[in-house]
Design a protein around this motif. Structure first.
Motif, PDB file in Angstrom:
ATOM      1  N   GLU A  17      -5.308  10.674  -2.037  1.00 36.44           N
ATOM      2  CA  GLU A  17      -6.225  11.369  -1.109  1.00 36.44           C
ATOM      3  C   GLU A  17      -5.500  11.763   0.170  1.00 36.44           C
ATOM      4  O   GLU A  17      -5.712  12.864   0.706  1.00 36.44           O
ATOM      5  CB  GLU A  17      -7.419  10.470  -0.795  1.00 36.44           C
ATOM      6  CG  GLU A  17      -8.384  10.312  -1.959  1.00 36.44           C
ATOM      7  CD  GLU A  17      -9.467   9.297  -1.684  1.00 36.44           C
ATOM      8  OE1 GLU A  17     -10.573   9.424  -2.250  1.00 36.44           O
ATOM      9  OE2 GLU A  17      -9.199   8.334  -0.913  1.00 36.44           O
ATOM     10  N   ASP A  48      -6.425  -2.774   0.283  1.00 36.78           N
ATOM     11  CA  ASP A  48      -7.254  -2.110   1.298  1.00 36.78           C
ATOM     12  C   ASP A  48      -8.149  -3.111   2.019  1.00 36.78           C
ATOM     13  O   ASP A  48      -8.341  -3.037   3.237  1.00 36.78           O
ATOM     14  CB  ASP A  48      -8.102  -1.019   0.650  1.00 36.78           C
ATOM     15  CG  ASP A  48      -7.299   0.234   0.325  1.00 36.78           C
ATOM     16  OD1 ASP A  48      -6.235   0.433   0.959  1.00 36.78           O
ATOM     17  OD2 ASP A  48      -7.720   1.003  -0.559  1.00 36.78           O
ATOM     18  N   VAL A  49      -8.710  -4.048   1.258  1.00 36.61           N
ATOM     19  CA  VAL A  49      -9.560  -5.088   1.858  1.00 36.61           C
ATOM     20  C   VAL A  49      -8.741  -5.950   2.822  1.00 36.61           C
ATOM     21  O   VAL A  49      -9.179  -6.258   3.932  1.00 36.61           O
ATOM     22  CB  VAL A  49     -10.206  -5.962   0.766  1.00 36.61           C
ATOM     23  CG1 VAL A  49     -10.885  -7.181   1.391  1.00 36.61           C
ATOM     24  CG2 VAL A  49     -11.211  -5.152  -0.035  1.00 36.61           C
ATOM     25  N   LYS A 108       0.826  -1.208   0.000  1.00 43.39           N
ATOM     26  CA  LYS A 108       0.000   0.000   0.000  1.00 43.39           C
ATOM     27  C   LYS A 108       0.862   1.261   0.000  1.00 43.39           C
ATOM     28  O   LYS A 108       0.645   2.184  -0.791  1.00 43.39           O
ATOM     29  CB  LYS A 108      -0.901  -0.012   1.238  1.00 43.39           C
ATOM     30  CG  LYS A 108      -1.658   1.273   1.533  1.00 43.39           C
ATOM     31  CD  LYS A 108      -2.885   1.422   0.694  1.00 43.39           C
ATOM     32  CE  LYS A 108      -3.689   2.640   1.118  1.00 43.39           C
ATOM     33  NZ  LYS A 108      -4.912   2.798   0.325  1.00 43.39           N
ATOM     34  N   LYS A 127      -9.714   3.522   4.129  1.00 48.85           N
ATOM     35  CA  LYS A 127      -9.405   3.130   2.740  1.00 48.85           C
ATOM     36  C   LYS A 127      -9.120   4.345   1.841  1.00 48.85           C
ATOM     37  O   LYS A 127      -9.546   4.393   0.680  1.00 48.85           O
ATOM     38  CB  LYS A 127     -10.528   2.278   2.149  1.00 48.85           C
ATOM     39  CG  LYS A 127     -10.738   0.960   2.891  1.00 48.85           C
ATOM     40  CD  LYS A 127     -11.808   0.105   2.237  1.00 48.85           C
ATOM     41  CE  LYS A 127     -11.996  -1.199   3.003  1.00 48.85           C
ATOM     42  NZ  LYS A 127     -13.052  -2.047   2.399  1.00 48.85           N
ATOM     43  N   ASP A 143      -1.767  -0.037  -9.286  1.00 51.26           N
ATOM     44  CA  ASP A 143      -2.984  -0.016 -10.099  1.00 51.26           C
ATOM     45  C   ASP A 143      -4.179  -0.028  -9.163  1.00 51.26           C
ATOM     46  O   ASP A 143      -4.134  -0.596  -8.059  1.00 51.26           O
ATOM     47  CB  ASP A 143      -3.040  -1.250 -11.008  1.00 51.26           C
ATOM     48  CG  ASP A 143      -1.987  -1.187 -12.110  1.00 51.26           C
ATOM     49  OD1 ASP A 143      -1.529  -0.067 -12.416  1.00 51.26           O
ATOM     50  OD2 ASP A 143      -1.620  -2.261 -12.625  1.00 51.26           O
ATOM     51  N   GLN A 144      -5.279   0.560  -9.578  1.00 51.65           N
ATOM     52  CA  GLN A 144      -6.453   0.701  -8.725  1.00 51.65           C
ATOM     53  C   GLN A 144      -6.974  -0.643  -8.216  1.00 51.65           C
ATOM     54  O   GLN A 144      -7.336  -0.788  -7.044  1.00 51.65           O
ATOM     55  CB  GLN A 144      -7.572   1.432  -9.480  1.00 51.65           C
ATOM     56  CG  GLN A 144      -8.746   1.851  -8.596  1.00 51.65           C
ATOM     57  CD  GLN A 144      -8.327   2.834  -7.504  1.00 51.65           C
ATOM     58  OE1 GLN A 144      -7.633   3.801  -7.773  1.00 51.65           O
ATOM     59  NE2 GLN A 144      -8.725   2.567  -6.272  1.00 51.65           N
ATOM     60  N   VAL A 145      -6.983  -1.624  -9.116  1.00 49.16           N
ATOM     61  CA  VAL A 145      -7.512  -2.928  -8.717  1.00 49.16           C
ATOM     62  C   VAL A 145      -6.650  -3.575  -7.630  1.00 49.16           C
ATOM     63  O   VAL A 145      -7.155  -4.222  -6.707  1.00 49.16           O
ATOM     64  CB  VAL A 145      -7.651  -3.871  -9.946  1.00 49.16           C
ATOM     65  CG1 VAL A 145      -6.282  -4.189 -10.556  1.00 49.16           C
ATOM     66  CG2 VAL A 145      -8.369  -5.142  -9.566  1.00 49.16           C
ATOM     67  N   SER A 181      -7.013   6.494  -0.656  1.00 51.48           N
ATOM     68  CA  SER A 181      -5.959   6.236  -1.618  1.00 51.48           C
ATOM     69  C   SER A 181      -4.753   7.071  -1.223  1.00 51.48           C
ATOM     70  O   SER A 181      -4.858   8.020  -0.437  1.00 51.48           O
ATOM     71  CB  SER A 181      -6.408   6.602  -3.031  1.00 51.48           C
ATOM     72  OG  SER A 181      -6.552   8.015  -3.145  1.00 51.48           O
ATOM     73  N   GLU A 212      -4.662  -1.836  -5.473  1.00 51.48           N
ATOM     74  CA  GLU A 212      -4.805  -1.034  -4.257  1.00 51.48           C
ATOM     75  C   GLU A 212      -6.106  -1.356  -3.529  1.00 51.48           C
ATOM     76  O   GLU A 212      -6.131  -1.451  -2.299  1.00 51.48           O
ATOM     77  CB  GLU A 212      -4.747   0.461  -4.590  1.00 51.48           C
ATOM     78  CG  GLU A 212      -4.742   1.338  -3.332  1.00 51.48           C
ATOM     79  CD  GLU A 212      -4.429   2.786  -3.640  1.00 51.48           C
ATOM     80  OE1 GLU A 212      -4.187   3.543  -2.686  1.00 51.48           O
ATOM     81  OE2 GLU A 212      -4.431   3.169  -4.826  1.00 51.48           O
ATOM     82  N   ASP A 213      -7.176  -1.573  -4.285  1.00 51.78           N
ATOM     83  CA  ASP A 213      -8.455  -1.927  -3.659  1.00 51.78           C
ATOM     84  C   ASP A 213      -8.360  -3.260  -2.913  1.00 51.78           C
ATOM     85  O   ASP A 213      -8.903  -3.413  -1.811  1.00 51.78           O
ATOM     86  CB  ASP A 213      -9.559  -2.003  -4.714  1.00 51.78           C
ATOM     87  CG  ASP A 213      -9.938  -0.625  -5.264  1.00 51.78           C
ATOM     88  OD1 ASP A 213      -9.565   0.384  -4.620  1.00 51.78           O
ATOM     89  OD2 ASP A 213     -10.585  -0.567  -6.334  1.00 51.78           O
ATOM     90  N   SER A 214      -7.681  -4.216  -3.528  1.00 51.55           N
ATOM     91  CA  SER A 214      -7.550  -5.531  -2.875  1.00 51.55           C
ATOM     92  C   SER A 214      -6.691  -5.426  -1.619  1.00 51.55           C
ATOM     93  O   SER A 214      -6.986  -6.055  -0.595  1.00 51.55           O
ATOM     94  CB  SER A 214      -6.952  -6.552  -3.844  1.00 51.55           C
ATOM     95  OG  SER A 214      -5.613  -6.219  -4.175  1.00 51.55           O
TER      96      SER A 214
END
Length: 409
Positions: A196, A246-247, A167, A191, A238-240, A193, A242-244
């Motif tokens: 942010e 975060d989970v 992350k 969560k 990549d966004q995908v 980014s 980073e999202d994983s």
């Protein structure tokens, strides 16, 4: 007349061998490993000794976790067997295995194992491990469960840090605060980014940390600034991905909080039991009820041990010697044998005591400076070994810790 009873215990049954003082088998039989079976075992032992003047009746069984717990406690607490002066010993399986090597022509069968245990008892090789009283057993279940929870928390923190490095690759290098504090946990749960976080006004990020950190940050703006420095210098995902991540971070945080709640509940129960138990080692500054419980739960009745050297060996607080001819190795490893739970609580207690008792702080510092490698680990284990002498003296003599005068060790 002296009698020695060996029990080879499994989840289903108990193979029994009873020897007299000359090593002659008085009887061999099998009973189920349950309450009716243990009751039948007791009855047969009483029948076999009914017409004999019994001077010694020793019952031995290997320590096989839950399989040996119930029969050992049943036999230990039975009033009829107590009237015969019966003693129940729970023995380390490694001791039995080493003793069995002297029977070179003996095959592996449960009946023969029961004979070996009885013969081991007859030769007087048992030096300790009489079964513990109930309060020690209760504490042991709690402190061992706590030990495993702490180990699980440590592993989960390692997983968390691994995910965090994806992350924000420089977070642990730049941020001047604990990653596992409540404020940081809440920050990751939001969560955000990296972009942010980088674009948040410094005052807003500092206020977020102060509110969720319960105003414990002496300078929240400095911490907030270090977080933004870490964010700006870290690689982007990549966004995908980073999202994983975060989970996974959120899941890990929930797991850690759940485990920490369980540790707190266990600590409450330990303190409640300790409040009704007479002991003196909690008088040592820095130990507290939890470390005290972990130590006495594994030691049990101090009379089980001949002296403090036996406790240290039982805990595995010694180094192996490596010598050949005139050569003696200086760098040897700590033994892998011993009671890992007792070793853990003694070392943790020593680490706490050295911060509060000058004598132990000086000793730790001296041992730390003696060697160029493994300094902290070696010094801490040696400090724990020194603590064993104090623990033994306080428990054996029913003394309180008095820093201004020496304890009778």
């Amino acid at each position: 007349m002296r009698f020695f009873v060996g029990l080879d215990v499994s989840s289903f049954d108990m193979k029994v061998c009873m020897l007299d003082q000359d090593g002659v088998a008085v009887d061999t039989f099998s009973v189920s490993n349950d309450l009716p079976g243990a009751t039948d075992l007791k009855r047969r032992l009483l029948d076999l000794t009914a017409d004999t003047q019994v001077n010694t009746l020793r019952i031995g069984l290997e320590s096989t976790s839950v399989y040996s717990f119930h029969p050992s406690m049943f036999l230990h607490h039975d009033e009829d067997l107590k009237n015969l002066g019966a003693q129940v010993f729970v023995i380390n399986p490694k001791q039995i295995a080493n003793f069995k090597k002297s029977y070179s022509d003996m095959n592996k069968t449960d009946e023969k194992d029961a004979f070996v245990i009885a013969d081991y008892m007859r030769f007087g090789r048992h030096t300790m491990s009489i079964v513990k009283e109930s309060q020690y057993v209760a504490l042991q279940q709690l402190t061992r469960s706590r030990y495993h929870l702490i180990k699980t928390i440590t592993k989960e923190k390692q997983h968390f840090l691994q995910h965090l490095s994806y992350k924000c690759s420089t977070f642990t290098q730049e941020v001047e605060s604990s990653v596992f504090g409540n404020a940081m946990m809440e920050l990751f749960l939001e969560k955000f980014s990296l972009e942010e976080i980088a674009q948040l006004p410094l005052e807003e990020l500092a206020q977020f940390l102060q509110e969720n950190g319960k105003s414990r940050f002496p300078n929240p703006k400095e911490v907030a600034a270090s977080i933004q420095r870490a964010v700006r210098s870290s690689y982007r995902l990549d966004q995908v991905v980073e999202d994983s991540i975060d989970v996974l971070l959120g899941t890990s945080i929930e797991v850690l909080r759940s485990l920490q709640r369980q540790v707190k509940e266990i600590d409450k129960t330990i303190k409640r039991i300790m409040a009704g138990l007479s002991q003196t080692i909690e008088s040592i500054p820095g130990i507290g009820p939890v470390f005290t419980a972990g130590i006495i739960a594994e030691i049990g009745q101090i009379e089980r041990f001949e002296d403090e050297t036996k406790i240290a060996k039982y805990a595995g607080l010694y180094w192996r010697k490596h010598q050949s001819g005139r050569f003696t190795a200086e760098d040897t490893s700590l033994t892998r044998h011993g009671n890992q739970y007792l070793r853990y609580y003694l070392v943790e207690a020593a680490n706490s005591v050295r911060r509060q008792v000058p004598e132990y702080h000086e000793y730790y510092t001296k041992k730390y400076q003696e060697v160029p490698k493994h300094q902290h680990k070696r010094a801490l284990v040696l400090t724990a070994r020194k603590l064993v002498r104090l623990v033994d003296a306080l428990l054996r003599n029913h003394q309180l810790f008095m820093p201004e005068r020496s304890v009778e060790i």
